[in-house]
Scaffold this motif. Structure first.
Motif, PDB file in Angstrom:
ATOM      1  N   VAL A 160      -0.657   5.084   0.245  1.00 50.91           N
ATOM      2  CA  VAL A 160      -0.994   6.501   0.076  1.00 50.91           C
ATOM      3  C   VAL A 160      -0.027   7.083  -0.944  1.00 50.91           C
ATOM      4  CG1 VAL A 160      -1.090   8.758   1.209  1.00 50.91           C
ATOM      5  CG2 VAL A 160      -1.840   6.710   2.447  1.00 50.91           C
ATOM      6  N   GLY A 217      -4.930   5.446   1.072  1.00 51.18           N
ATOM      7  CA  GLY A 217      -4.937   4.240   1.898  1.00 51.18           C
ATOM      8  C   GLY A 217      -5.607   3.085   1.179  1.00 51.18           C
ATOM      9  N   ALA A 263       3.812   7.466  -0.435  1.00 47.47           N
ATOM     10  CA  ALA A 263       4.093   8.329   0.711  1.00 47.47           C
ATOM     11  C   ALA A 263       3.942   7.572   2.017  1.00 47.47           C
ATOM     12  CB  ALA A 263       3.150   9.538   0.690  1.00 47.47           C
ATOM     13  N   GLN A 264       3.078   6.570   2.012  1.00 46.42           N
ATOM     14  CA  GLN A 264       2.779   5.828   3.237  1.00 46.42           C
ATOM     15  C   GLN A 264       2.237   4.465   2.848  1.00 46.42           C
ATOM     16  OE1 GLN A 264       0.687   8.484   5.975  1.00 46.42           O
ATOM     17  NE2 GLN A 264      -0.270   6.667   6.848  1.00 46.42           N
ATOM     18  N   GLY A 265       2.383   3.489   3.725  1.00 47.17           N
ATOM     19  CA  GLY A 265       1.854   2.158   3.453  1.00 47.17           C
ATOM     20  C   GLY A 265       2.882   1.274   2.772  1.00 47.17           C
ATOM     21  N   GLU A 266       2.413   0.149   2.282  1.00 48.46           N
ATOM     22  CA  GLU A 266       3.306  -0.818   1.643  1.00 48.46           C
ATOM     23  C   GLU A 266       2.784  -1.184   0.266  1.00 48.46           C
ATOM     24  OE1 GLU A 266       3.685  -4.217   4.167  1.00 48.46           O
ATOM     25  OE2 GLU A 266       4.242  -2.991   5.891  1.00 48.46           O
TER      26      GLU A 266
END
Lengths: 222, 255
Positions: free
Chosen positions: B11, B22, B57-60
């Motif tokens: 993200v 995502g 911001a999020q995830g890998e």
């Protein structure tokens, strides 16, 4: 790190030499500041001489502000800021390089300003070693602080107005220390001058260290 | 296969807007991945994320084995990104701009002239300030900056824009040459026909997520065989200082 610093400083200085912005705009601006003080206080030439250290450092401060803004303006064209990040250069090296180029430019301007106060204000310049060390240490502090706050403001749309607001209060100690040391050099009271020089040196070391530590986050997050 | 880009639930937020919402994506070495999608789908952000420029911001996200954002500096030294802007300094000459990029990765000085020759920038332009060049000539200069770094991953955002027919062919040849040398390329483009001839796989982004993946110009239904990808192998093309420059990722300058 020092290789990266030389690369960035060389690039910035080469651009300045090509664009002649310092020669044609910032240099005349600095001298105009001195001239305006002279117009404002001319009726009393004695007071001008007395106020020379303070007026000199106010002119240096305003010039430093323009130099720092110019340093980041170079990176705002054609996504230069992204390019600088993409280059993979050591952020501490980029900080030292940008501050180093600004140091060279500001020192050149200060030479012009010293000649200016001699000619316009009739200041008699004595205590050259103290004058030299004062200008060197104060300039390092100014460009280091300016490069930090310039990076902080550079990513924002309101950078032109925000930078003076951030920069000028922070460098107040440089103006005070520079004015006192400069005044002491002109009066021939070197001992007091060297004490103020110590303050300037501390400020310079602190801001150089801070810049080397923080520059990566400033470049990435601002 | 040797995955060089791995994104898991990635993200990326621009302001408060999730430009990538995502993304799951694997890109193997020597793939040419065409990233298609409508305006605002997140194509540019995806490329910027892979370059370590956009925030995660999020995830890998792992690029060439380096996790982002922690190892972004290592990633940046190994990827080449050509975005909508060229990243050139207008007051510097073409050669000086390329030299700056070359020195940033410690490339030999001889590579500068070789890179300029490779992208067919006329020698009379080498010492001309970039400010005096046409848009197409600037794009070629930017390509030379990319070539001289010998990136392992080429991230090209609308790379054909502003180029004449000859330069477009040259760009395609450079990408093919790089891929043959073991590099990988991600191309975001609206010029589907042109770019799909270059690509080995295509993914579509819509609303910041990958909606399908397939071989370009194939009749297969999207996502029907997501793992069926062309099998290419890196070729070592080590270059001597000053020799005609290889654009592949076979001999990167970074240690």
């Amino acid at each position: 790190m020092f290789r990266d610093a030389l690369l960035v400083a060389g690039k910035d200085l080469r651009i300045e030499v090509r664009s002649k912005v310092v020669l044609n705009q910032i240099g005349p601006f600095s001298l105009v500041v001195l001239l305006l003080f002279a117009f404002a206080l001319d009726p009393d030439r004695g007071f001008l001489q007395e106020a020379t250290p303070g007026l000199f450092w106010i002119a240096v401060l305003l010039s430093a502000l323009v130099v720092v803004q110019r340093s980041y303006a170079l990176e705002s064209v054609d996504a230069g800021r992204d390019a600088l990040r993409l280059s993979g250069l050591d952020p501490a090296g980029v900080f030292l390089g940008k501050a180093g180029a600004s140091f060279v430019v500001l020192m050149a301007l200060e030479v012009g300003l010293i000649i200016g106060v001699r000619l316009m204000y009739g200041a008699s310049l004595r205590g050259w070693p103290l004058l030299l060390v004062t200008t060197l240490t104060a300039t390092v502090g100014l460009v280091a602080a300016g490069t930090i706050y310039g990076a902080l403001a550079a990513g924002l749309r309101v950078r032109e107005t925000l930078l003076p607001l951030l920069f000028l209060p922070v460098v107040a100690p440089v103006m005070i220390g520079g004015t006192r040391a400069f005044g002491a050099a002109l009066d021939g009271s070197s001992a007091e001058g060297w004490r103020w020089c110590g303050l300037l040196g501390t400020f310079a070391v602190a801001y150089v260290a801070l810049g080397m530590l923080l520059f990566e986050s400033l470049l990435e997050d601002s | 296969m040797d995955s060089v880009i791995t994104l898991r639930g990635a993200v990326s937020v621009l302001g408060r807007f999730p430009a990538l919402a995502g993304v799951d994506l694997d890109v193997d070495r020597s793939e040419v991945l065409l990233v298609s999608g409508p305006n605002g789908a997140g194509k540019s952000t995806l490329l910027r994320l892979c370059a370590g420029l956009a925030n995660l911001a999020q995830g890998e996200a792992t690029i060439l084995g380096f996790p982002l954002p922690r190892r972004r500096r290592e990633v940046r030294r190994r990827v080449g990104y050509l975005g909508h802007a060229n990243g050139l300094y207008p007051e510097l000459t073409v050669a000086e701009n390329v030299r700056f990029w070359s020195r940033s990765v410690g490339a030999p000085t001889g590579d500068v002239a070789a890179a300029l020759d490779r992208v067919e920038v006329a020698s009379r332009l080498h010492d001309l300030a970039v400010a005096h060049l046409s848009a197409g000539q600037r794009r070629r200069a930017a390509l030379a900056c990319l070539v001289v770094r010998r990136p392992e991953i080429w991230l090209l955002d609308e790379p054909h824009t502003g180029l004449d027919a000859a330069a477009r062919d040259l760009l395609d040849a450079l990408v093919r040459e790089a891929v043959a040398g073991g590099a990988t390329a991600l191309v975001a483009s609206h010029e589907h026909e042109r770019s799909s001839s270059l690509a080995t796989r295509e993914v579509q982004l819509v609303g910041g997520v990958v909606t399908w993946s397939r071989k370009p110009n194939s009749d297969e239904r999207p996502n029907e065989h997501p793992d069926e990808r062309p099998n290419t192998h890196p070729v070592d093309t080590g270059q001597a200082d000053g020799a005609p420059i290889a654009v592949g990722g076979g001999a990167p300058h970074v240690p």
